[in-house]
Design a protein around this motif. Structure first.
Motif, short mmCIF file in Angstrom:
data_model
loop_
_atom_site.label_atom_id
_atom_site.label_comp_id
_atom_site.label_asym_id
_atom_site.label_seq_id
_atom_site.Cartn_x
_atom_site.Cartn_y
_atom_site.Cartn_z
N GLU A 1 55.64 12.00 21.49
CA GLU A 1 55.56 13.42 21.46
C GLU A 1 54.87 14.18 22.66
O GLU A 1 55.22 14.81 23.11
N SER A 2 53.77 13.58 22.89
CA SER A 2 53.02 14.04 23.93
C SER A 2 53.51 13.82 25.39
O SER A 2 53.73 15.06 26.17
N LEU A 3 54.10 13.03 25.73
CA LEU A 3 55.07 12.51 26.80
C LEU A 3 56.04 13.74 26.85
O LEU A 3 56.25 14.17 27.87
N ARG A 4 56.80 13.67 25.89
CA ARG A 4 57.90 14.71 25.82
C ARG A 4 57.39 16.19 26.22
O ARG A 4 58.16 16.72 27.02
N GLU A 5 56.26 16.57 25.66
CA GLU A 5 55.75 17.78 25.69
C GLU A 5 55.43 17.84 27.29
O GLU A 5 55.61 18.85 27.83
N LEU A 6 54.98 17.04 27.90
CA LEU A 6 54.59 16.98 29.21
C LEU A 6 55.72 16.76 29.92
O LEU A 6 55.39 17.87 31.11
N TRP A 7 56.57 16.27 29.73
CA TRP A 7 57.90 16.52 30.57
C TRP A 7 58.38 17.59 30.60
O TRP A 7 58.76 18.30 31.36
N ASN A 8 58.67 18.44 29.41
CA ASN A 8 59.14 19.60 29.13
C ASN A 8 58.23 20.81 29.73
O ASN A 8 58.85 21.33 30.41
N ASN A 9 57.16 20.39 29.85
CA ASN A 9 56.12 21.15 30.48
C ASN A 9 56.20 21.17 32.00
O ASN A 9 56.41 22.32 32.65
N ALA A 10 56.45 19.95 32.42
CA ALA A 10 56.76 19.69 33.94
C ALA A 10 57.99 20.52 34.48
O ALA A 10 58.06 20.64 35.59
N LYS A 11 58.93 20.47 33.34
CA LYS A 11 60.22 21.07 33.76
C LYS A 11 60.45 22.38 33.24
O LYS A 11 61.47 23.03 33.31
N ARG A 12 59.25 22.93 32.78
CA ARG A 12 59.30 24.29 32.23
C ARG A 12 59.89 25.20 33.24
O ARG A 12 60.36 26.27 32.67
N ASN A 13 59.67 25.30 34.52
CA ASN A 13 59.99 26.21 35.50
C ASN A 13 61.23 25.87 36.18
O ASN A 13 61.69 26.75 37.03
N ASN A 14 62.02 24.74 35.76
CA ASN A 14 63.02 24.34 36.29
C ASN A 14 64.22 25.12 35.80
O ASN A 14 64.59 25.53 34.85
N ILE A 15 65.20 25.28 36.75
CA ILE A 15 66.65 25.79 36.40
C ILE A 15 67.36 24.69 36.71
O ILE A 15 67.62 24.09 37.92
N LEU A 16 68.57 24.21 35.89
CA LEU A 16 69.61 23.11 36.20
C LEU A 16 70.69 23.96 36.37
O LEU A 16 71.12 24.69 35.84
N ILE A 17 71.29 23.68 37.79
CA ILE A 17 72.56 24.15 38.01
C ILE A 17 73.72 22.91 38.21
O ILE A 17 73.47 22.04 38.82
N ILE A 18 74.68 23.37 37.11
CA ILE A 18 75.97 22.17 36.90
C ILE A 18 77.34 22.63 37.60
O ILE A 18 77.33 24.02 37.37
N GLY A 19 77.72 21.64 38.57
CA GLY A 19 78.98 22.15 38.87
C GLY A 19 79.33 22.68 40.47
O GLY A 19 80.22 23.11 40.90
N VAL A 20 78.11 22.76 40.99
CA VAL A 20 78.37 22.95 42.47
C VAL A 20 78.68 21.73 43.44
O VAL A 20 77.90 20.77 43.39
N PRO A 21 79.78 21.86 44.00
CA PRO A 21 80.42 20.46 44.73
C PRO A 21 79.47 20.15 45.67
O PRO A 21 78.57 20.72 46.23
N GLU A 22 79.40 18.76 45.61
CA GLU A 22 78.43 17.89 46.55
C GLU A 22 78.52 18.41 48.04
O GLU A 22 79.77 18.80 48.37
N GLY A 23 77.48 18.52 48.83
CA GLY A 23 77.93 18.91 50.25
C GLY A 23 77.56 20.51 50.36
O GLY A 23 77.40 20.82 51.68
N GLU A 24 77.82 21.22 49.55
CA GLU A 24 77.60 22.72 49.73
C GLU A 24 76.06 23.08 50.49
O GLU A 24 76.10 24.09 51.01
N GLU A 25 75.02 22.07 50.13
CA GLU A 25 73.98 22.44 50.52
C GLU A 25 73.63 21.86 51.95
O GLU A 25 72.25 22.33 52.49
N THR A 26 74.55 21.00 52.44
CA THR A 26 74.12 20.39 53.61
C THR A 26 73.69 21.38 54.79
O THR A 26 72.66 20.94 55.32
N GLU A 27 74.25 22.46 55.20
CA GLU A 27 74.16 22.91 56.27
C GLU A 27 72.94 24.22 55.79
O GLU A 27 72.00 24.43 56.81
N GLN A 28 73.08 24.71 54.91
CA GLN A 28 72.13 26.03 54.60
C GLN A 28 70.92 25.48 53.79
O GLN A 28 70.20 26.28 53.80
N GLY A 29 70.85 24.31 53.07
CA GLY A 29 69.53 23.83 52.33
C GLY A 29 69.75 24.36 50.74
O GLY A 29 70.58 25.43 50.76
#
Lengths: 303, 303, 303
Positions: A127-155
């Motif tokens: 449980e502590s590990l799960r909390e730590l992971w969730n805490n570590a990912k607390r500020n993350n946003i997951l973006i799903i569905g952006v085609p591969e390669g779109e980031e290559t030029e612009q970052g």
């Protein structure tokens, strides 16, 4: 046990010889001739010798039997002594074995208790590990569905800023959210996978993340260059897995108008009979619906 | 063992009959009359037949006894054979049992060792987790005593900035510390709890946090809108708990002028007899004071 | 078993007395004188009495033997009864012991399985912890070789900025990288240690860290005030340890032109026979080279 049965032959002999003696006395009284007396005596003597010899043989036979039985008895006595020794040795081995078993039982009991303790600690650490992971990912946003390669030029960072500008112009205008990390997961592309990898954006500020995700939920449709994408909260692997477990049930409940919600970390919450109920796992829900036939039917095969 | 005792009746009979024979020879020599001789012979014959018959019965009796004993002996022989078989089977079962016990002992020993290894690993992981939590909370400031609701309008971030301006004008002037997170813990208010929940502020920079907490310690009195509040370091639950364990002892020691300090993560440090001593737990302190009667008295009932 | 051997003395006596009786009949037929007849009869009677008495003693002796044997038999019977009871009790104790052993075997088997489960969980947690630590240190740069005390006046943050300006003027110009933490590890200086402690710089942005470390690798020589220092990735203790394990092998492989690389977290990667191979630990490498005598020789004593 002494047998009362007598040997009929011997009894007969005895009886006949007694009778003869009585006759002899009678004869002596009635003045037997000298010759008759002699014949009678000699016959008696011969008969007596026969009987005596017979008895002698009997005795000899019995003696042999007795000697044999004595030898047998000696043998058996030795056997019994050996057996007693065996039993004594068995008893002491058995006692030792029982002592070892008792000691083992104590140790196994102790081991079992230690295991239960360790199990509890591991559970707590999980449980502590799960909390730590969730805490570590607390500020993350997951973006799903952006085609591969779109980031290559612009970052990826600029790509994310475009998404914010395209979908949440108010947030973008107010302040350019500070990005701490931006990358695809997993690190390496799997060419066999048909869908693009997720993008993870780590923001410096938790409130910024919450604002963006709230805006995404309210907008319902989020796009990148006009194509639909999805923004989601990033959880620990275990939490992701636990939330996914509710997928099918969630869909059925939503279709039936039960207004289900998945609460942090992975609780299913529903409003039923005017009350809000939440379940940490399927077992809890299964138990709850034992008295609700309608829900049992609705969730048949899903629990 | 052969018994030396003789049957007195038989001996007597034997003796009397020997005497008679000698008498008979004497009589024969002294010219017994024909009739007297016949009577003597016939009496002797009758007596001999009686004795013989008697012996016959004895023999018969003994034979029966012998046969019975033989049957008994056969029976016992069978018993002994059966017993030997039982013992053989017991011995092999016992051997098997002993082998199983030995195998169990090996396994239990192995299990115990594995458990000790796992225990060590879990201990190490516990420490690692505690460190990770403390690391995750490294940039946090805990604000204790701000009434619930104060943040509703202005937001917690502005509330914190007010506290900084009110108490540490120098820090506030130099640079507006960047805040990464700001929230009450726990997430939900418990209406039964009489005190307001703590506020946690996570700063982007560790030095900023350290500067603010140092200033708070030096100022001794920190306020929000004039009312006293407290700023403290945020630790992992375990570290918090371990530090709380020292509370009573700390107070007594401070009163007695021992200048106690709680070091990271939860060590109690005191200056005693010119030396600085630190203790990771009560056991260590208890051991230390076994030779210090004055301290034993001071800490009576607290260890 | 009945013995066929006969007592020679008794047979002789019997034979001689039979012969006498026949002689007597012959004598009677040939008109023995009265006196001769009497002497013959009396002698016979005396002889018969002797033999009878002899037999009597024999019988008496046998009877005593029989009685003694009977007592022995009784005793043995009691012994056998006691033995049977002992065996019965042993059998039931043995059965109980076997039951306890079976139960123990079940418990030990269960314990062993639980242990294996716990071991797996701990292993998984170890990996999770390692990942968390690496994640926590993801934005860190390790600076090795800056003399102790250099930071005292200017502070570590300015010291780091000087290093960036001195070595990577392009990065420094573009944007002053935001620093979240900057400190020496360990916290306290060990005066016995001849080398300065490492400095850890935690940047707010992962890409900044990656850019600086990439630039350091490309530049090959990094300096502080002209003296060589080293910039490195910061890993969890376990990962550091695991990477160090490859040190000697790495050096030998580099000397031999195998182009070794250490991949995250601690895999050794080499190009061999046109293929890139990577190994998570020495066991994997050891197994791989069993069919490569040249590599076995190269790595002799290192695996």
């Amino acid at each position: 046990m002494v047998k009362q049965r007598t040997n009929p032959n011997m009894r007969e002999k005895q009886a006949s010889s007694e009778k003869e003696v009585n006759e002899m006395e009678a004869m002596e009284a009635s003045n037997l001739s000298e010759k008759e007396f002699r014949v009678m005596v000699i016959r008696w003597m011969k008969k007596m010798e026969d009987q005596f010899n017979n008895m002698c043989r009997n005795q000899e036979e019995m003696k042999k039997n007795q000697e044999e039985m004595k030898r047998n008895q000696e043998e058996m006595k030795n056997d019994i002594t050996a057996i007693k020794n065996s039993i004594e040795s068995i008893n002491s081995r058995l006692e030792e074995a029982e002592d070892r078993i008792s000691e083992l039982e104590d140790k196994v009991e102790k081991n079992t208790q230690t295991e239960q303790l360790l199990e509890k600690k591991i559970k707590k650490q999980e449980e502590s590990l799960r909390e730590l992971w969730n805490n570590a990912k607390r500020n993350n946003i997951l973006i799903i569905g952006v085609p591969e390669g779109e980031e290559t030029e612009q970052g990826i960072e600029n790509l994310f800023e475009k998404i914010v500008t395209e979908n949440f112009p108010d947030i973008g205008r107010k302040k350019l959210t500070q990005i701490q990390e931006a990358h695809r997961v997993p690190n390496k592309m799997n060419p066999k996978r048909p869908t693009p990898r997720h993008i993870i954006i780590k923001l410096a500020n938790t409130n910024d993340k919450a604002r963006i995700l709230k805006a995404a939920r309210e907008r319902q449709k989020v796009t990148y260059k006009g194509s639909p994408i999805r923004l989601a909260t990033d959880f620990s692997t275990e939490t992701h897995q636990a939330r996914r477990e509710w997928n099918e049930i969630y869909k059925v409940m939503q279709r039936k108008g039960l207004n289900p919600r998945i609460l942090y970390p992975a609780r299913l919450s529903i409003k039923i009979e005017g009350q809000i109920r939440s379940f940490t796992d399927k077992n809890g829900l299964r138990e709850f619906i034992t008295t609700k036939p309608a829900m049992q039917e609705m969730l048949q095969g899903l629990l």
